[in-house]
Write an enzyme that holds these catalytic residues in place. Structure first.
Site, PDB file in Angstrom:
ATOM      1  CE1 TYR A   1     118.390 110.093  -2.440  1.00  0.00           C
ATOM      2  CE2 TYR A   1     118.876 108.812  -0.474  1.00  0.00           C
ATOM      3  CZ  TYR A   1     119.214 109.809  -1.371  1.00  0.00           C
ATOM      4  OH  TYR A   1     120.373 110.523  -1.187  1.00  0.00           O
TER       5      TYR A   1
ATOM      6  NE  ARG B   1     115.952 105.014 -21.841  1.00  0.00           N
ATOM      7  CZ  ARG B   1     116.220 106.024 -22.675  1.00  0.00           C
ATOM      8  NH1 ARG B   1     115.656 106.072 -23.856  1.00  0.00           N
ATOM      9  NH2 ARG B   1     117.051 106.988 -22.299  1.00  0.00           N
TER      10      ARG B   1
ATOM     11  CG  HIS C   1     113.716 111.158 -22.461  1.00  0.00           C
ATOM     12  ND1 HIS C   1     114.039 110.175 -23.367  1.00  0.00           N
ATOM     13  CD2 HIS C   1     114.883 111.616 -21.966  1.00  0.00           C
ATOM     14  CE1 HIS C   1     115.356 110.046 -23.411  1.00  0.00           C
ATOM     15  NE2 HIS C   1     115.897 110.904 -22.564  1.00  0.00           N
TER      16      HIS C   1
ATOM     17  CE  LYS D   1     117.647 111.564   1.447  1.00  0.00           C
ATOM     18  NZ  LYS D   1     119.050 111.909   1.235  1.00  0.00           N
TER      19      LYS D   1
ATOM     20  CD  GLU E   1     123.740 119.275  -0.051  1.00  0.00           C
ATOM     21  OE1 GLU E   1     123.180 118.890   0.983  1.00  0.00           O
ATOM     22  OE2 GLU E   1     123.186 119.335  -1.150  1.00  0.00           O
TER      23      GLU E   1
ATOM     24  CG  LEU F   1     118.534 116.874   1.023  1.00  0.00           C
ATOM     25  CD1 LEU F   1     117.473 116.671  -0.045  1.00  0.00           C
ATOM     26  CD2 LEU F   1     119.048 115.535   1.502  1.00  0.00           C
TER      27      LEU F   1
HETATM   28  N1  PDD Z   1     122.065 111.525   2.523  1.00  0.00           N
HETATM   29  N2  PDD Z   1     122.893 116.430   1.747  1.00  0.00           N
HETATM   30  C1  PDD Z   1     122.850 115.398   0.881  1.00  0.00           C
HETATM   31  C2  PDD Z   1     123.250 115.630  -0.536  1.00  0.00           C
HETATM   32  C3  PDD Z   1     122.432 114.124   1.324  1.00  0.00           C
HETATM   33  O1  PDD Z   1     122.362 113.108   0.459  1.00  0.00           O
HETATM   34  C4  PDD Z   1     122.081 113.950   2.689  1.00  0.00           C
HETATM   35  C5  PDD Z   1     121.624 112.629   3.218  1.00  0.00           C
HETATM   36  C6  PDD Z   1     122.152 115.057   3.549  1.00  0.00           C
HETATM   37  C7  PDD Z   1     121.766 114.963   4.998  1.00  0.00           C
HETATM   38  O2  PDD Z   1     120.378 114.827   5.129  1.00  0.00           O
HETATM   39  P1  PDD Z   1     119.742 114.014   6.347  1.00  0.00           P
HETATM   40  O3  PDD Z   1     120.209 114.672   7.590  1.00  0.00           O
HETATM   41  O4  PDD Z   1     118.291 114.145   6.127  1.00  0.00           O
HETATM   42  O5  PDD Z   1     120.235 112.583   6.264  1.00  0.00           O
HETATM   43  C8  PDD Z   1     122.543 116.271   3.034  1.00  0.00           C
HETATM   44  C9  PDD Z   1     121.607 110.194   2.887  1.00  0.00           C
HETATM   45  C10 PDD Z   1     122.002 109.799   4.263  1.00  0.00           C
HETATM   46  C11 PDD Z   1     122.048 109.244   1.806  1.00  0.00           C
HETATM   47  O6  PDD Z   1     121.948 109.616   0.648  1.00  0.00           O
HETATM   48  O7  PDD Z   1     122.458 108.116   2.119  1.00  0.00           O
END
Ligand code: PDD
Length: 308
Positions: free
Chosen positions: A51, A118, A120, A166, A199, A224
């Protein structure tokens, strides 16, 4: 009764009230209440999907180019074939924003590996499923939060070894965010086995050290690579700030001159307390505020983002 085709039921953007939301689902623009995917969608069954969340300011997507770069990286890492090329994808994103008549808010884009009985292991040929929604968000709420700063808590990082993808598999992030909310905090900063902050549950973590250097964890599979992080790093370097991409520990963060977090939803948000301990005087740091201003003044909106 013959139901009209979904597209025929959509009012022109000018007549859409901001609350009547339109979603995009596999080629169709649908009222949110009619937007559906199969219960055999692998996103639902296995969180087998990726996403992006992209901010919207003045009706324009922020940093769309970098979000699409990352989407392509995530898809490649998981062997998901994107259902649409970059250019048409961007056109759909813009069209959805237009149909929802949203000025300030967020666009959510999700791609799952697709729908299959379904099992895996996945079939070799599977059509990836694409879903997008747009949500309005009051600008004032974000500004008030930035003015006051936010509190964070620290928690053990319990995620997998590919946090650079992501993925929609966010259970540890969801639980960490919930724990933060229950502790009266905005975010949870996740801490690895060596005691270093990776993070936040949905944001990147930063501190400003005693010398005024901006410190944020280096890119690796442990975090991320945030789009906001990347853009802010580039802007800060360009403006002559001292920047270090390296690990920092919780004690180091507690003793920092300033702390803040970045994300597409929060932009640059001051952190004023960690685990109940005030950072410096417990007020948003001046350097953080300058950085937030630097970011806002150079908001990477779509035309400037070099979208291919
Ligand atoms: N999340 N780290 C994680 C684990 C994240 O899920 C996100 C963003 C970030 C920041 O990344 P960016 O600057 O590209 O938004 C760092 C989004 C906003 C979410 O899951 O809603």
């Amino acid at each position: 009764m013959i139901r009209p085709a979904p597209s025929a039921r959509i009012a022109p953007a000018s007549r859409i009230a901001p609350t009547s939301r339109i979603a995009y689902v596999n080629g169709r623009y649908l009222p949110l209440r009619d937007a559906r995917v199969s219960i055999d969608d692998r996103g639902y069954q296995f969180a087998d999907g990726i996403y992006e969340v992209c901010a919207l300011v003045d009706g324009l997507l922020v940093d769309a180019g970098r979000h699409l770069d990352r989407l392509e990286r995530s898809a490649a890492a998981l062997g998901i074939v994107l259902p649409m090329a970059r250019r048409p994808l961007l056109l759909v994103m813009r069209e959805l924003v237009r149909r929802n008549a949203v000025q300030h808010g967020l666009l959510y884009l999700q791609i799952s590996r697709g729908t299959a009985p379904r099992e895996h292991a996945f079939p070799a040929t599977l059509q990836a499923a694409l879903v997008m929604t747009v949500r309005a968000q009051a600008r004032a709420a974000g500004e008030a939060r930035a003015a006051a700063g936010v509190r964070v808590i620290t928690l053990a990082d319990q995620r997998w070894a590919r946090c650079d993808i992501k993925s929609t598999a966010l259970l540890p992030n969801v639980l960490a965010k919930q724990a933060a909310r229950e502790a009266g905090a905005y975010e949870a900063w996740l801490v690895d086995r060596d005691g270093a902050v990776t993070e936040g549950s949905s944001s990147n973590a930063w501190i400003v050290d005693a010398a005024g250097t901006l410190v944020t964890r280096e890119r690796s599979p442990a975090i991320l690579g945030g789009v906001t992080r990347e853009t802010l790093l580039a802007l800060a370097l360009q403006a002559g700030w001292a920047v270090a991409e390296r690990r920092f520990t919780v004690p180091e963060a507690l003793a920092a001159r300033e702390a803040f977090l970045t994300s597409a939803t929060a932009f640059v948000l001051p952190v004023v307390a960690i685990d109940g301990v005030k950072i410096a005087d417990g007020r948003p740091g001046t350097l953080t505020q300058r950085l937030a201003q630097l970011y806002r003044d150079n908001l990477p909106q779509e035309r400037a983002a070099g979208v291919r």
